[in-house]
Design an enzyme around this catalytic site. Sequence first.
Site, short mmCIF file in Angstrom:
data_model
loop_
_atom_site.label_atom_id
_atom_site.label_comp_id
_atom_site.label_asym_id
_atom_site.label_seq_id
_atom_site.Cartn_x
_atom_site.Cartn_y
_atom_site.Cartn_z
N ALA A 68 0.79 -1.09 0.03
CA ALA A 68 0.11 0.04 -0.18
C ALA A 68 0.88 1.10 0.07
O ALA A 68 2.05 1.22 0.41
CB ALA A 68 -0.88 -0.17 1.27
N GLY A 111 0.68 -4.93 0.97
CA GLY A 111 -0.32 -5.34 0.29
C GLY A 111 -0.13 -5.71 -1.07
O GLY A 111 -0.95 -6.33 -1.60
N GLU A 114 -0.50 -9.35 -0.62
CA GLU A 114 -1.75 -9.70 -0.11
C GLU A 114 -2.61 -9.73 -1.69
O GLU A 114 -3.57 -10.67 -1.89
CB GLU A 114 -2.23 -8.66 0.52
CG GLU A 114 -1.91 -8.84 2.16
CD GLU A 114 -2.02 -7.79 3.07
OE1 GLU A 114 -2.17 -6.63 2.75
OE2 GLU A 114 -2.54 -7.87 4.19
N GLU A 134 4.78 -4.90 7.54
CA GLU A 134 3.83 -4.09 7.99
C GLU A 134 4.38 -3.81 9.62
O GLU A 134 4.08 -2.86 9.93
CB GLU A 134 2.38 -4.44 8.06
CG GLU A 134 1.72 -4.24 6.66
CD GLU A 134 1.80 -5.58 5.94
OE1 GLU A 134 2.69 -6.24 6.07
OE2 GLU A 134 1.08 -5.42 4.67
C1 HXC Z 1 4.98 4.37 -1.13
C2 HXC Z 1 7.05 3.45 -1.85
C3 HXC Z 1 6.66 2.22 -1.37
C4 HXC Z 1 5.57 2.33 -0.71
C5 HXC Z 1 8.61 2.11 -2.19
N1 HXC Z 1 7.95 3.42 -2.32
N2 HXC Z 1 7.82 1.45 -1.57
N3 HXC Z 1 6.19 4.50 -1.53
N4 HXC Z 1 4.56 3.26 -0.57
N5 HXC Z 1 4.88 1.04 0.07
C6 HXC Z 1 9.01 4.36 -3.12
C7 HXC Z 1 10.29 5.18 -2.22
O1 HXC Z 1 9.73 5.92 -1.24
C8 HXC Z 1 10.91 5.55 -3.37
O2 HXC Z 1 10.45 6.69 -3.76
C9 HXC Z 1 10.91 4.73 -4.52
O3 HXC Z 1 9.61 3.88 -4.28
C10 HXC Z 1 11.89 3.50 -4.69
O4 HXC Z 1 12.02 3.13 -3.66
P1 HXC Z 1 13.23 2.76 -2.76
O5 HXC Z 1 13.30 2.57 -1.41
O6 HXC Z 1 14.33 3.87 -3.04
O7 HXC Z 1 13.89 1.39 -3.39
P2 HXC Z 1 14.99 0.32 -2.85
O8 HXC Z 1 16.31 0.90 -2.03
O9 HXC Z 1 15.28 -0.48 -4.09
O10 HXC Z 1 13.88 -0.73 -1.59
C11 HXC Z 1 12.99 -1.31 -2.16
C12 HXC Z 1 12.01 -1.91 -1.07
C13 HXC Z 1 11.68 -0.33 -0.29
C14 HXC Z 1 12.84 -2.84 -0.07
C15 HXC Z 1 10.90 -2.45 -1.62
O11 HXC Z 1 11.30 0.38 -1.21
C16 HXC Z 1 10.57 -0.83 0.83
O12 HXC Z 1 10.89 -1.23 1.99
N6 HXC Z 1 9.37 -0.30 0.66
C17 HXC Z 1 8.29 -0.35 1.58
C18 HXC Z 1 7.83 -1.79 1.41
C19 HXC Z 1 6.63 -1.97 2.55
O13 HXC Z 1 6.83 -1.65 3.81
N7 HXC Z 1 5.42 -2.44 2.36
C20 HXC Z 1 4.40 -2.40 2.97
C21 HXC Z 1 3.57 -1.00 3.05
S1 HXC Z 1 2.06 -1.45 4.15
P3 HXC Z 1 11.29 8.32 -3.50
O14 HXC Z 1 10.42 9.39 -4.03
O15 HXC Z 1 11.56 8.19 -2.19
O16 HXC Z 1 12.46 7.86 -4.42
C22 HXC Z 1 0.96 -2.35 3.24
C23 HXC Z 1 -0.19 -2.33 4.14
C24 HXC Z 1 -1.30 -3.11 3.25
O17 HXC Z 1 1.16 -2.61 2.46
C25 HXC Z 1 -2.62 -2.97 3.99
C26 HXC Z 1 -3.79 -3.34 2.95
C27 HXC Z 1 -5.32 -3.14 3.45
#
Ligand code: HXC
Length: 260
Positions: A68, A111, A114, A134
């Site tokens: 998400a 997400g 999921e 998460e």
């Molecule tokens: C918003 C995101 C994002 C996310 C990545 N980006 N994941 N933006 N939401 N979930 C953005 C980063 O901010 C960044 O933008 C760009 O994408 C590239 O990401 P990097 O982190 O620079 O890439 P990298 O170093 O290769 O790392 C990849 C990664 C990391 C390991 C996947 O991006 C990461 O940990 N992302 C978050 C993963 C996460 O926590 N997902 C769960 C979300 S909670 P900028 O503009 O800064 O360059 C969820 C709840 C679901 O999903 C509930 C459903 C009901």
Amino acid sequence: GKFENILVEKRGEKKNVGLIQLNRPKALNALCDALMKELGTALDEFENDPEVGCVVLTGSEKAFAAGADIKEMQGLTFSQTFGGGFLNHWNRLASNKKPVIAAVNGFALGGGCEVAMMCDIIYAGEKAKFGQPEILLGTIPGAGGTQRLPRAIGKSKAMEMALTGDMINAADAEKAGLVSKVFPPGELVDAAVKTAEKIASHSKLIVAMCKESVNTSYELTLNEGMHFEKRIFHATFATKDRKEGMTAFVEKRPANFTDE
Ligand code: HXC
């Protein structure tokens, strides 16, 4: 095109496969509200397209979807999420009648994992990574990570993923039963389309009945599920396609299904 966050086309020799590619590369296909709304619209269009018998959902080689959109969630309060039914509409994918195959290259996190699990079959590229991170953000999975994941891979592995936030790779995901096959990244989407073409070559009516029956196994006791299955099995005898399928076998010719 009319979509900003996804690409949509028809694939397969008979153009009977709907391909949806998540396409928000700047954010690793983070599933912002606009993207999920477009996904819902694209699914509606394929559901209503009588040519399409199966859908493939994919992302890029770097990311299926990184979850998400954290930037959209960052400022939200409890009353906004609860009161506004935050992300309730994500369930659209899980209620699709036509089968959906997820073709996962790269990250499928939160997400993203999921959404893959809402699909009926998951194929993975060799570099895919699945995770429910998460917990690292001070929240918990909200769209099936604590429900579909333990059903898919068992309690111990699901707990380990959800409580540590650690990712698993494609080989481990296959071993655990989360994905059914693993391919070299460049071959993944074609392989998913090939399976989708096979599914789409069958009666769409009977495919929908079969999918519904399998999904019902997650909702009912064994006896109730067996009863439900038998009723649907009997119902196939009310269709032209059941008659055609068995007649074609007896006449030693390919079946010509008409979805009736
Ligand atoms: C918003 C995101 C994002 C996310 C990545 N980006 N994941 N933006 N939401 N979930 C953005 C980063 O901010 C960044 O933008 C760009 O994408 C590239 O990401 P990097 O982190 O620079 O890439 P990298 O170093 O290769 O790392 C990849 C990664 C990391 C390991 C996947 O991006 C990461 O940990 N992302 C978050 C993963 C996460 O926590 N997902 C769960 C979300 S909670 P900028 O503009 O800064 O360059 C969820 C709840 C679901 O999903 C509930 C459903 C009901």
